[in-house]
Write a protein that holds these residues in place. Structure first.
Motif, PDB file in Angstrom:
ATOM      1  N   GLY A  28       1.928   6.252  -4.277  1.00 32.67           N
ATOM      2  CA  GLY A  28       3.077   7.067  -4.652  1.00 32.67           C
ATOM      3  C   GLY A  28       4.308   6.784  -3.823  1.00 32.67           C
ATOM      4  N   ARG A  29       4.575   5.506  -3.592  1.00 31.04           N
ATOM      5  CA  ARG A  29       5.730   5.122  -2.783  1.00 31.04           C
ATOM      6  C   ARG A  29       6.227   3.746  -3.196  1.00 31.04           C
ATOM      7  NH1 ARG A  29       3.460   5.991   2.634  1.00 31.04           N
ATOM      8  NH2 ARG A  29       2.104   7.380   1.531  1.00 31.04           N
ATOM      9  N   SER A  30       7.392   3.397  -2.694  1.00 28.56           N
ATOM     10  CA  SER A  30       7.987   2.072  -2.916  1.00 28.56           C
ATOM     11  C   SER A  30       7.768   1.228  -1.658  1.00 28.56           C
ATOM     12  CB  SER A  30       9.484   2.216  -3.187  1.00 28.56           C
ATOM     13  OG  SER A  30      10.136   2.673  -2.012  1.00 28.56           O
ATOM     14  N   LEU A  31       8.146  -0.047  -1.719  1.00 29.24           N
ATOM     15  CA  LEU A  31       8.072  -0.890  -0.517  1.00 29.24           C
ATOM     16  C   LEU A  31       8.982  -0.361   0.584  1.00 29.24           C
ATOM     17  CD1 LEU A  31       7.902  -4.564  -1.806  1.00 29.24           C
ATOM     18  CD2 LEU A  31       6.140  -3.297  -0.577  1.00 29.24           C
ATOM     19  N   ASP A  32      10.165   0.136   0.215  1.00 28.13           N
ATOM     20  CA  ASP A  32      11.048   0.720   1.234  1.00 28.13           C
ATOM     21  C   ASP A  32      10.380   1.912   1.910  1.00 28.13           C
ATOM     22  OD1 ASP A  32      13.131  -1.089   1.027  1.00 28.13           O
ATOM     23  OD2 ASP A  32      14.351   0.183  -0.278  1.00 28.13           O
ATOM     24  N   ASP A  33       9.753   2.795   1.118  1.00 26.86           N
ATOM     25  CA  ASP A  33       9.044   3.943   1.680  1.00 26.86           C
ATOM     26  C   ASP A  33       7.887   3.486   2.565  1.00 26.86           C
ATOM     27  OD1 ASP A  33      10.687   5.631   0.137  1.00 26.86           O
ATOM     28  OD2 ASP A  33       9.216   5.715  -1.491  1.00 26.86           O
ATOM     29  N   LEU A  34       7.150   2.521   2.070  1.00 26.49           N
ATOM     30  CA  LEU A  34       6.008   1.994   2.810  1.00 26.49           C
ATOM     31  C   LEU A  34       6.465   1.387   4.132  1.00 26.49           C
ATOM     32  CD1 LEU A  34       2.941   1.396   2.759  1.00 26.49           C
ATOM     33  CD2 LEU A  34       3.526  -0.782   1.679  1.00 26.49           C
ATOM     34  N   SER A  35       7.538   0.601   4.106  1.00 30.11           N
ATOM     35  CA  SER A  35       8.062  -0.011   5.332  1.00 30.11           C
ATOM     36  C   SER A  35       8.479   1.041   6.351  1.00 30.11           C
ATOM     37  CB  SER A  35       9.242  -0.928   5.013  1.00 30.11           C
ATOM     38  OG  SER A  35       8.818  -2.031   4.258  1.00 30.11           O
ATOM     39  N   ALA A  36       9.112   2.113   5.874  1.00 29.88           N
ATOM     40  CA  ALA A  36       9.520   3.193   6.780  1.00 29.88           C
ATOM     41  C   ALA A  36       8.302   3.846   7.429  1.00 29.88           C
ATOM     42  CB  ALA A  36      10.351   4.231   6.027  1.00 29.88           C
ATOM     43  N   GLU A  37       7.268   4.101   6.654  1.00 28.99           N
ATOM     44  CA  GLU A  37       6.069   4.712   7.222  1.00 28.99           C
ATOM     45  C   GLU A  37       5.362   3.774   8.190  1.00 28.99           C
ATOM     46  OE1 GLU A  37       1.819   6.727   6.092  1.00 28.99           O
ATOM     47  OE2 GLU A  37       3.434   6.831   4.621  1.00 28.99           O
ATOM     48  N   GLY A  59      -0.963  -9.785  -5.570  1.00 29.03           N
ATOM     49  CA  GLY A  59      -0.838 -11.235  -5.661  1.00 29.03           C
ATOM     50  C   GLY A  59       0.463 -11.754  -6.240  1.00 29.03           C
ATOM     51  N   VAL A  60       1.382 -10.859  -6.612  1.00 34.12           N
ATOM     52  CA  VAL A  60       2.653 -11.261  -7.224  1.00 34.12           C
ATOM     53  C   VAL A  60       3.805 -10.873  -6.307  1.00 34.12           C
ATOM     54  CG1 VAL A  60       4.162 -10.955  -9.226  1.00 34.12           C
ATOM     55  CG2 VAL A  60       1.681 -10.952  -9.537  1.00 34.12           C
ATOM     56  N   THR A  61       4.725 -11.805  -6.073  1.00 30.47           N
ATOM     57  CA  THR A  61       5.882 -11.523  -5.228  1.00 30.47           C
ATOM     58  C   THR A  61       6.673 -10.348  -5.781  1.00 30.47           C
ATOM     59  OG1 THR A  61       6.047 -13.852  -4.630  1.00 30.47           O
ATOM     60  CG2 THR A  61       7.984 -12.496  -4.229  1.00 30.47           C
ATOM     61  N   CYS A  62       7.025  -9.431  -4.884  1.00 33.37           N
ATOM     62  CA  CYS A  62       7.794  -8.244  -5.281  1.00 33.37           C
ATOM     63  C   CYS A  62       9.175  -8.334  -4.635  1.00 33.37           C
ATOM     64  CB  CYS A  62       7.078  -6.983  -4.827  1.00 33.37           C
ATOM     65  SG  CYS A  62       7.934  -5.474  -5.302  1.00 33.37           S
ATOM     66  N   HIS A  63      10.212  -8.304  -5.454  1.00 35.62           N
ATOM     67  CA  HIS A  63      11.584  -8.391  -4.954  1.00 35.62           C
ATOM     68  C   HIS A  63      12.308  -7.048  -4.972  1.00 35.62           C
ATOM     69  CE1 HIS A  63      11.348 -12.736  -4.745  1.00 35.62           C
ATOM     70  NE2 HIS A  63      10.845 -12.737  -5.960  1.00 35.62           N
ATOM     71  N   ASP A  64      11.841  -6.116  -5.771  1.00 36.31           N
ATOM     72  CA  ASP A  64      12.489  -4.802  -5.874  1.00 36.31           C
ATOM     73  C   ASP A  64      11.794  -3.830  -4.930  1.00 36.31           C
ATOM     74  OD1 ASP A  64      13.656  -2.389  -6.493  1.00 36.31           O
ATOM     75  OD2 ASP A  64      13.264  -2.507  -8.643  1.00 36.31           O
ATOM     76  N   ARG A  65      12.383  -3.657  -3.761  1.00 38.32           N
ATOM     77  CA  ARG A  65      11.770  -2.825  -2.726  1.00 38.32           C
ATOM     78  C   ARG A  65      11.850  -1.331  -3.037  1.00 38.32           C
ATOM     79  NH1 ARG A  65      11.061  -5.471   2.505  1.00 38.32           N
ATOM     80  NH2 ARG A  65      11.259  -3.364   3.326  1.00 38.32           N
ATOM     81  N   ARG A  66      12.583  -0.959  -4.091  1.00 36.18           N
ATOM     82  CA  ARG A  66      12.686   0.465  -4.452  1.00 36.18           C
ATOM     83  C   ARG A  66      11.795   0.845  -5.635  1.00 36.18           C
ATOM     84  NH1 ARG A  66      18.741   0.751  -5.168  1.00 36.18           N
ATOM     85  NH2 ARG A  66      18.741  -1.421  -4.626  1.00 36.18           N
TER      86      ARG A  66
END
Length: 84
Positions: A28-37, A59-66
Motif C-alpha cells: 500500500g505504498r509507492s517507491l517514494d513512500d517505501l524509500s522514505a520508510e 523483475g521490471v524496471t520502475c520509473h514512476d516512483r509515485r
C-alpha cells in the motif's frame, strides 16, 4: 508471495547500507513512500544509495516512483554498478 506485503531485496552497496539482504514491509505504498520508510529505518547511508538506485518491481524496471506498488510485489534495489 504474501498479497498484503512487499518484499524488498537489496543488492551490492544497498545490501551493505541496509545491513541485510531483504526485508518484508506492508503493502500500500509507492517507491517514494517505501524509500522514505527505508531511510527512517536504516539511516542516511541507505538514503544516499536509494537516491541513485534503480528499482525492479517483479523483475521490471520502475520509473514512476509515485505509482502504487502492487501488493505482494518483490522490489529489487540495485545501486549503480561499476565495472565493464
Amino acid at each position: 508471495m504474501d498479497p498484503t506485503h512487499l518484499t524488498v531485496r537489496y543488492f551490492a552497496g544497498a545490501r551493505a547500507a541496509a545491513g541485510r539482504t531483504e526485508e518484508v514491509l506492508p503493502a500500500g505504498r509507492s517507491l517514494d513512500d517505501l524509500s522514505a520508510e527505508l531511510t527512517q529505518r536504516h539511516g542516511d547511508r541507505l538514503a544516499a544509495v536509494l537516491r541513485v538506485a534503480s528499482f525492479l518491481v517483479n523483475g521490471v524496471t520502475c520509473h514512476d516512483r509515485r505509482a502504487p506498488l502492487p501488493a505482494g510485489a518483490t522490489i529489487d534495489v540495485l545501486p549503480p554498478f561499476a565495472g565493464g
